[in-house]
Design a protein around this motif. Structure first.
Motif, PDB file in Angstrom:
ATOM      1  N   ARG A   9      63.124  26.887  40.183  1.00 38.65           N
ATOM      2  CA  ARG A   9      61.659  26.206  39.748  1.00 38.65           C
ATOM      3  C   ARG A   9      60.665  27.218  39.652  1.00 38.65           C
ATOM      4  O   ARG A   9      60.913  28.364  40.036  1.00 38.65           O
ATOM      5  N   PRO A  10      59.767  27.003  38.643  1.00 39.74           N
ATOM      6  CA  PRO A  10      58.640  27.841  38.498  1.00 39.74           C
ATOM      7  C   PRO A  10      58.113  28.410  39.806  1.00 39.74           C
ATOM      8  O   PRO A  10      57.596  27.617  40.603  1.00 39.74           O
ATOM      9  N   LEU A  11      57.769  29.641  40.107  1.00 39.87           N
ATOM     10  CA  LEU A  11      57.139  30.328  41.087  1.00 39.87           C
ATOM     11  C   LEU A  11      55.771  31.033  40.941  1.00 39.87           C
ATOM     12  O   LEU A  11      55.432  31.297  39.917  1.00 39.87           O
ATOM     13  N   HIS A  12      54.977  30.687  42.150  1.00 39.34           N
ATOM     14  CA  HIS A  12      53.811  31.474  42.072  1.00 39.34           C
ATOM     15  C   HIS A  12      53.848  32.978  41.876  1.00 39.34           C
ATOM     16  O   HIS A  12      54.695  33.740  42.357  1.00 39.34           O
ATOM     17  N   SER A  13      53.208  33.543  40.688  1.00 42.52           N
ATOM     18  CA  SER A  13      53.319  34.867  40.145  1.00 42.52           C
ATOM     19  C   SER A  13      52.753  35.880  41.081  1.00 42.52           C
ATOM     20  O   SER A  13      53.237  36.995  41.130  1.00 42.52           O
ATOM     21  N   GLY A  14      52.075  35.375  41.930  1.00 42.60           N
ATOM     22  CA  GLY A  14      51.352  36.265  43.166  1.00 42.60           C
ATOM     23  C   GLY A  14      52.348  36.206  44.150  1.00 42.60           C
ATOM     24  O   GLY A  14      52.905  37.511  44.465  1.00 42.60           O
ATOM     25  N   HIS A  15      52.846  35.378  44.608  1.00 42.37           N
ATOM     26  CA  HIS A  15      53.754  35.375  45.828  1.00 42.37           C
ATOM     27  C   HIS A  15      55.091  35.853  45.852  1.00 42.37           C
ATOM     28  O   HIS A  15      55.893  36.423  46.577  1.00 42.37           O
ATOM     29  N   TYR A  16      55.520  35.841  44.418  1.00 45.69           N
ATOM     30  CA  TYR A  16      56.807  36.039  43.816  1.00 45.69           C
ATOM     31  C   TYR A  16      57.191  37.262  43.021  1.00 45.69           C
ATOM     32  O   TYR A  16      58.158  37.638  42.794  1.00 45.69           O
ATOM     33  N   GLY A  17      55.631  37.751  42.583  1.00 47.77           N
ATOM     34  CA  GLY A  17      55.919  38.650  41.420  1.00 47.77           C
ATOM     35  C   GLY A  17      56.589  40.030  41.948  1.00 47.77           C
ATOM     36  O   GLY A  17      55.814  40.583  42.783  1.00 47.77           O
ATOM     37  N   LEU A  60      66.581  29.377  45.569  1.00 47.05           N
ATOM     38  CA  LEU A  60      65.942  29.300  44.261  1.00 47.05           C
ATOM     39  C   LEU A  60      67.172  29.658  43.260  1.00 47.05           C
ATOM     40  O   LEU A  60      66.653  29.742  42.065  1.00 47.05           O
ATOM     41  N   ASN A 114      49.607  30.679  36.428  1.00 51.60           N
ATOM     42  CA  ASN A 114      50.264  32.189  37.165  1.00 51.60           C
ATOM     43  C   ASN A 114      51.348  31.761  37.735  1.00 51.60           C
ATOM     44  O   ASN A 114      51.656  31.862  38.945  1.00 51.60           O
ATOM     45  N   ILE A 115      52.348  31.764  36.785  1.00 48.01           N
ATOM     46  CA  ILE A 115      53.728  31.288  37.479  1.00 48.01           C
ATOM     47  C   ILE A 115      54.726  32.441  36.683  1.00 48.01           C
ATOM     48  O   ILE A 115      54.511  33.257  36.042  1.00 48.01           O
ATOM     49  N   ILE A 116      55.855  32.399  37.459  1.00 49.52           N
ATOM     50  CA  ILE A 116      56.943  33.011  37.197  1.00 49.52           C
ATOM     51  C   ILE A 116      57.847  31.911  36.640  1.00 49.52           C
ATOM     52  O   ILE A 116      58.322  31.218  37.377  1.00 49.52           O
ATOM     53  N   PRO A 117      58.113  31.649  34.983  1.00 48.58           N
ATOM     54  CA  PRO A 117      58.892  30.690  34.689  1.00 48.58           C
ATOM     55  C   PRO A 117      60.224  30.306  35.195  1.00 48.58           C
ATOM     56  O   PRO A 117      60.755  31.505  35.813  1.00 48.58           O
ATOM     57  N   ARG A 149      49.115  41.875  38.877  1.00 45.79           N
ATOM     58  CA  ARG A 149      48.691  41.821  40.172  1.00 45.79           C
ATOM     59  C   ARG A 149      48.195  43.294  40.902  1.00 45.79           C
ATOM     60  O   ARG A 149      48.939  44.277  40.422  1.00 45.79           O
ATOM     61  N   ALA A 169      61.170  37.908  42.341  1.00 44.44           N
ATOM     62  CA  ALA A 169      61.946  36.966  41.478  1.00 44.44           C
ATOM     63  C   ALA A 169      62.097  37.181  40.024  1.00 44.44           C
ATOM     64  O   ALA A 169      61.055  37.621  39.420  1.00 44.44           O
ATOM     65  N   GLY A 184      50.838  37.887  48.447  1.00 43.34           N
ATOM     66  CA  GLY A 184      51.107  38.252  47.205  1.00 43.34           C
ATOM     67  C   GLY A 184      50.168  37.709  46.326  1.00 43.34           C
ATOM     68  O   GLY A 184      49.754  38.243  44.961  1.00 43.34           O
ATOM     69  N   PRO A 196      64.244  31.658  38.387  1.00 40.65           N
ATOM     70  CA  PRO A 196      64.448  30.828  39.476  1.00 40.65           C
ATOM     71  C   PRO A 196      64.404  29.410  39.233  1.00 40.65           C
ATOM     72  O   PRO A 196      64.111  28.916  38.252  1.00 40.65           O
TER      73      PRO A 196
END
Lengths: 511, 511
Positions: free
Chosen positions: A258-266, B323, A360-363, B373, A269, B457, A256
């Motif tokens: 920008r790096p994304l919150h890994s919980g909300h997007y894991g 994204l 806790n991100i998706i890089p 998660r 993304a 998430g 993505p």
């Protein structure tokens, strides 16, 4: 050369390689002079070398690189070597010096480099530009020593820790010390001797071909001695007839924007670290054989003499154990054979952060720094093209810069490949070169048996010497094999420094 | 609850979810009071919030975490909330405040956290603890603004950039501002209201269960509101009935005991970066589905009401494009469905170095930071065991510390797995909980339509609230979805801050 003559040369060379009679050891007046000088001046020599190592020498740190060059100018002038700088704009200078001998039959050029590899000071046990002595290797419990008091016994097993302690200030310093010893003993070279110390070898010598071209007549010779690299793990004096080439590239894949919150997007993304892992993972099999199509095509096989010299090589298994490896790559082939093959190595890999700094991100991106080592018959352009073709085959759209929005949305998988501008090809000097016999005999007269290798695994810019000057090269490697060169806590064992003085003195006195 | 009653509840809840009549919007006196207060005090509110954001709040930075707690104590006392610290030794304090209402039928506990995620200041456009205003999102060209002059119009599209601007100082600050507004309007809560602001949520709340256990009677209530997280990308007020759990682990594989020169050893010494790449690559397929055996076993499926709420969710495709993603993982499933599945994410990956700091080495180790998660039916211990079993299946000997020499030489592939001590499980509150109807109606009276999700998430330590207190939780998320939380350049959009005041005011006034 006709075929019969060639076969004869090979037979002669083979005999030379095989003839490792210890009877010839120490049979060299120049080497003896170097030993006498060293024995009488050990403390002073260490003091001088520490002063040299204290000058920071990262290739990109131009002000400090220049301070090294000035140190070398003074050191050469003190020894009557008529120093001068060979420069091209914007690059570290090469430092040149010479001893011209009227009526000499040969001219030998001694090459080394005074710059050092990048480093992270946090990874070092002691600061990289504050040399220290240790009783033994750091990871084997080596203890810090105060600088020796006058008259104190200096142990040849001690080591000096500093950046470039081995690679390659040791060789530069050895040549200068050898000249001291020869001067003191009244021994005068019989050939013209030229020294050239480069200042950006660790950047793959981007300006060295220019320096060579601008000083062609000055730098031509009958042979270049490449004074760099580690000796064989057996501890034998090591002569190498070539070196692998190198081509570096950096590979980045994109997730993505920008790096994304890994919980909300894991789960949704795509994670570029995983994509990079899968892409890199596809490049080699479990034995380390490169799976890039045609990767080994065109490799010029070793001839009988070269193969014989490899058979003489060190004990891989002792090294393996010492390195804590239960297995090695290469499907049972020896290290000597394997460095005569092209390689693909991950120098570095990074995405997001690890340890306490991890979030806790998706890089957004993941990057690998890769070096391709090249051998005779495999070019830098060719190897890069093969790797790029492989990346495309894994479904990637390959770009050479950051993708814009339109590119991102048009391609599900995008890889940016940035090819380093400063790669160079491999060189393998024929072992039946007429002067080779002279070099090998001289080496054996210093310390026998010796190790002879057709190729150094490491890279030095030999191709430009051959291409620009038309001069062949032979490498002389005197550093200890376990010197941590290119890494943190680089060291040189004093025994290797001492032996280097003798080897260089003998070669400088070659007819 | 008998089955008929349960089905009725589901039908009612379903109807509630589906009834998104905009006619109900703005129909809430507390929300109107919050809007009036905000409109009259925007500049002062920003000034106060900037002061809060200026206090560094990395969870491990205890002295500064305590400064945040002191700020909150004062802020609560100023509003008559009888602040106190709830502490256990060695941990950041939780800050507690309350409004007790004689004869109240219900007690509502409002939870949020004031600590922030780790960061690298070099990755930020402006320093993370020096809040700034921008006209729009940074990557869409948002320009820096001076702090507004008195009387200057403040645009709700502006954003504040700072660590925790969204996560979760925004929620903490919103509740305090809501109390200001209610006080000013003379509106008194009808239920007992308790606030608890945690100081180490970003470390997975290692001491929060202890704090809960030590203050059980104080913290019990009819419902906990978890005030954290981003709203649905549609911009609708978002109510979540649970959250994924989380378990972090760090995975390291081993090459040679010391980094080696990639020339001299390339093709022979195994490269741990490549080994890690192959190991990570084996964990997912090309669509992002986890290949670890049994990874999805036991997942409790969503019921009809939950599925219906997901169907109401935002526009994945607009997010995907924004994204810069040409494809997403999940084989066509929606983001709403996918966050109701367990995930395996690479948070970070590192070996050697990249860029100008890269050296020509074979690294000694390679490490990946991973977060798992968790969803209802899948435990942290269970998921870790499955991942370790997968690593073993790839031929690795798994250890929990650095291997010694004997271990290294006994096992060709060694993986160190360090499991974080502070994971927690997922929670999904039943949507037919009696109080849920009240909460949803209140939310709709603030701003309609709303978004209702069975699971967030992201993770919040809901399991310990349920386990220790026996109290159910409902999450209220008010930050903009594109807030870069957990990453560099985190922001909050002023509109979301403003809306948050109204939402929190209305919930505080719930009967």
């Amino acid at each position: 050369m006709n075929i019969v003559k060639r076969i004869c040369s090979i037979v002669i060379a083979f005999t030379m390689v095989a003839a490792l009679s210890p009877a010839q050891a120490q049979d060299n007046a120049a080497a003896r002079a170097a030993r006498e000088w060293r024995t009488a001046h050990e403390r002073q020599i260490l003091d001088d070398y520490f002063a040299f190592l204290r000058i920071p020498n990262l290739s990109r740190d131009l002000p400090n690189v220049r301070r090294n060059a000035e140190y070398l100018m003074q050191a050469m002038d003190k020894r009557g070597l008529k120093a001068r700088l060979l420069e091209v704009p914007g690059a570290p200078p090469a430092v040149y010096g010479e001893i011209l001998v009227p009526g000499a039959k040969h001219t030998y050029v001694f090459y080394s480099h005074y710059d050092g590899q990048p480093l992270d000071p946090n990874e070092w046990a002691t600061p990289p530009f504050e040399p220290v002595l240790r009783t033994a290797r750091l990871d084997l419990g080596g203890q810090l020593l105060p600088f020796p008091a006058p008259g104190q016994r200096i142990d040849a097993d001690w080591r000096i820790y500093a950046r470039s302690a081995s690679d390659a200030k040791a060789a530069v310093f050895s040549m200068l010390t050898a000249v001291d010893a020869l001067n003191a003993a009244g021994l005068k070279p019989r050939a013209n001797i030229k020294f050239i110390f480069e200042g950006e070898e660790e950047l793959e010598s981007p300006h060295f071909a220019q320096i060579l071209a601008a000083n062609k007549e000055l730098l031509k010779g009958d042979l270049w001695f490449i004074c760099d690299g580690p000796e064989d793990p057996s501890g034998r004096l090591t002569i190498k007839f070539g070196a692998r080439g190198i081509q570096k590239l950096e590979l980045t894949v994109f997730g993505p924007k920008r790096p994304l919150h890994s919980g909300h997007y894991g789960n949704w993304a795509p994670n570029p670290a995983l994509m990079l892992a899968q892409l890199l993972g596809s490049m080699k099999d479990a034995e380390g054989r490169v799976l890039v199509e045609n990767f080994y095509d065109g490799v010029v096989p070793l001839n009988a003499v070269e193969l014989a010299s490899i058979a003489e090589a060190g004990n891989d298994d002792a090294q393996r154990k010492e390195l804590g490896l239960a297995r090695v790559d290469g499907g049972g082939k020896s290290l000597g054979e394997l460095i005569n093959q092209p390689s693909l190595n991950i120098r570095g890999m990074s995405s997001g952060r690890i340890g306490e700094q991890a979030a806790n991100i998706i890089p957004s991106t993941a990057t690998a720094a890769i070096d391709l080592r090249l051998v005779k018959g495999v070019t830098k352009e060719g190897q890069v093209a093969r790797v790029i073709a492989h990346i495309r085959k894994q479904g990637y759209y390959v770009v050479d810069r950051d993708p814009d929005d339109a590119t991102r949305l048009a391609h599900p998988r995008i890889a940016r490949v940035v090819v380093s501008a400063d790669g160079y090809n491999a060189v393998r000097t024929p072992m039946d070169l007429p002067l080779a016999a002279n070099v090998l005999a001289t080496a054996r007269s210093v310390r026998s048996p010796i190790a002879v290798q057709p190729t150094s695994g490491g890279s030095v810019p030999l191709d430009m010497i051959v291409d620009v000057l038309g001069t062949e090269t032979i490498s002389v490697s005197t550093a200890n094999y376990d010197n941590n060169q290119h890494s943190n806590n680089e060291d040189i064992k004093l025994l290797n420094l001492w032996n280097g003085f003798e080897t260089h003195a003998a070669l400088i006195m070659m007819e």
